[in-house]
Design a protein around this motif. Structure first.
Motif, mmCIF file in Angstrom:
data_model
loop_
_atom_site.group_PDB
_atom_site.id
_atom_site.type_symbol
_atom_site.label_atom_id
_atom_site.label_comp_id
_atom_site.label_asym_id
_atom_site.label_seq_id
_atom_site.Cartn_x
_atom_site.Cartn_y
_atom_site.Cartn_z
ATOM 1 N N GLU A 11 -17.350 -18.863 4.855
ATOM 2 C CA GLU A 11 -17.880 -18.150 6.010
ATOM 3 C C GLU A 11 -16.883 -17.088 6.467
ATOM 4 O OE1 GLU A 11 -20.071 -16.839 9.184
ATOM 5 O OE2 GLU A 11 -17.982 -17.443 9.376
ATOM 6 N N HIS A 12 -15.632 -17.470 6.537
ATOM 7 C CA HIS A 12 -14.584 -16.493 6.858
ATOM 8 C C HIS A 12 -13.211 -17.039 6.495
ATOM 9 C CE1 HIS A 12 -14.799 -18.929 10.631
ATOM 10 N NE2 HIS A 12 -13.491 -18.775 10.641
ATOM 11 N N LEU A 13 -12.228 -16.137 6.504
ATOM 12 C CA LEU A 13 -10.833 -16.546 6.390
ATOM 13 C C LEU A 13 -10.196 -16.328 7.743
ATOM 14 C CD1 LEU A 13 -9.694 -14.857 3.052
ATOM 15 C CD2 LEU A 13 -10.446 -17.203 3.405
ATOM 16 N N ILE A 28 -13.329 -11.683 8.204
ATOM 17 C CA ILE A 28 -11.931 -12.026 8.420
ATOM 18 C C ILE A 28 -11.760 -12.249 9.917
ATOM 19 C CG2 ILE A 28 -9.545 -11.204 8.263
ATOM 20 C CD1 ILE A 28 -10.809 -11.477 5.509
ATOM 21 N N GLU A 29 -11.153 -13.370 10.269
ATOM 22 C CA GLU A 29 -10.911 -13.703 11.675
ATOM 23 C C GLU A 29 -9.412 -13.647 11.934
ATOM 24 O OE1 GLU A 29 -11.373 -17.925 12.505
ATOM 25 O OE2 GLU A 29 -11.901 -17.526 14.596
ATOM 26 N N LEU A 30 -9.014 -12.812 12.878
ATOM 27 C CA LEU A 30 -7.613 -12.837 13.301
ATOM 28 C C LEU A 30 -7.515 -13.768 14.500
ATOM 29 C CD1 LEU A 30 -6.633 -9.025 13.224
ATOM 30 C CD2 LEU A 30 -6.507 -10.720 11.366
ATOM 31 N N HIS A 54 -4.404 -18.952 7.821
ATOM 32 C CA HIS A 54 -4.353 -20.189 8.601
ATOM 33 C C HIS A 54 -5.414 -21.191 8.165
ATOM 34 C CE1 HIS A 54 -5.492 -22.524 12.291
ATOM 35 N NE2 HIS A 54 -4.210 -22.748 12.272
ATOM 36 N N HIS A 55 -6.618 -20.713 7.896
ATOM 37 C CA HIS A 55 -7.666 -21.624 7.445
ATOM 38 C C HIS A 55 -8.730 -20.897 6.627
ATOM 39 C CE1 HIS A 55 -9.333 -20.225 11.393
ATOM 40 N NE2 HIS A 55 -10.483 -20.239 10.740
ATOM 41 N N ILE A 56 -9.481 -21.689 5.892
ATOM 42 C CA ILE A 56 -10.667 -21.194 5.191
ATOM 43 C C ILE A 56 -11.851 -21.899 5.804
ATOM 44 C CG2 ILE A 56 -11.856 -20.948 2.975
ATOM 45 C CD1 ILE A 56 -9.193 -21.155 1.585
ATOM 46 N N ALA A 57 -12.837 -21.119 6.237
ATOM 47 C CA ALA A 57 -14.027 -21.695 6.868
ATOM 48 C C ALA A 57 -15.185 -21.666 5.892
ATOM 49 C CB ALA A 57 -14.386 -20.915 8.128
ATOM 50 N N PHE A 58 -15.895 -22.786 5.812
ATOM 51 C CA PHE A 58 -17.073 -22.896 4.967
ATOM 52 C C PHE A 58 -18.299 -23.108 5.831
ATOM 53 C CE2 PHE A 58 -13.504 -24.218 2.365
ATOM 54 C CZ PHE A 58 -13.720 -23.488 1.201
ATOM 55 N N ILE A 105 -9.205 -26.675 6.445
ATOM 56 C CA ILE A 105 -10.604 -26.300 6.205
ATOM 57 C C ILE A 105 -11.375 -26.369 7.516
ATOM 58 C CG2 ILE A 105 -12.759 -27.093 5.122
ATOM 59 C CD1 ILE A 105 -11.123 -27.875 2.680
ATOM 60 N N GLU A 106 -12.166 -25.368 7.771
ATOM 61 C CA GLU A 106 -13.051 -25.362 8.933
ATOM 62 C C GLU A 106 -14.492 -25.427 8.414
ATOM 63 O OE1 GLU A 106 -12.691 -21.782 11.280
ATOM 64 O OE2 GLU A 106 -14.405 -22.265 12.529
ATOM 65 N N LEU A 107 -15.239 -26.345 8.965
ATOM 66 C CA LEU A 107 -16.662 -26.373 8.670
ATOM 67 C C LEU A 107 -17.335 -25.616 9.789
ATOM 68 C CD1 LEU A 107 -17.073 -30.214 8.010
ATOM 69 C CD2 LEU A 107 -16.550 -28.419 6.333
HETATM 70 ZN ZN ZN Z 1 -12.217 -19.808 11.851
#
Ligand code: ZN
Length: 133
Positions: free
Chosen positions: A5-7, A51-53, A75-79, A125-127
């Motif tokens: 979904e985003h980084l 991309i999320e800052l 910092h995280h990878i969101a799925f 990991i972020e869901l």
């Molecule tokens: Zn996020």
């Protein structure tokens, strides 16, 4: 899980980071402070990807702690998931350590849950499940 979904990228100075990422991707499409997480977020679109800052708004923010320990960076990878409760239950059963018991409200109209990096080779990991509007 459907797709990345985003980084999420931890930054110490949002104003400076925003300039750099604006040079990369053009102007951000969204900015949002998430009080419960003590973060300012700025989102950029890069083709189909986001991309999320993330910048800490206080010393107790997870982002402040992350930067103190590891410095700026990914910092995280969101799925994106279809049904976050079902995915949380599936991962819990599979032995993953979840960082929140219930989905919580994240930035960009998402219900989210984090999976401990210890459970995934050092990757946070972020869901996220988009909130239907
Ligand atoms: Zn996020």
């Amino acid at each position: 899980m459907k797709k990345i979904e985003h980084l999420g990228i931890a930054v110490s100075d949002m104003a400076a980071a925003r300039e750099i990422y604006t040079a990369l991707f053009g102007a951000p499409y969204k900015e949002e402070t998430v009080e419960s997480e003590q973060v300012n977020t700025v989102f950029f679109q890069c083709g189909p990807n986001k991309i999320e800052l993330l910048e800490a708004t206080g010393p107790d923010s997870a982002i402040a702690k992350y930067i103190a320990k590891k410095g700026e960076g990914i910092h995280h990878i969101a799925f994106q998931v279809e049904d976050i409760e079902a995915e949380m239950a599936r991962l819990r059963t599979a032995g993953f350590q979840l960082l929140n018991e219930q989905p919580k409200r994240g930035a960009d109209n998402m219900r989210i849950c984090f999976v401990h990096p210890r459970s995934a080779n050092g990757v946070l990991i972020e869901l996220c499940e988009p909130i239907k509007q």
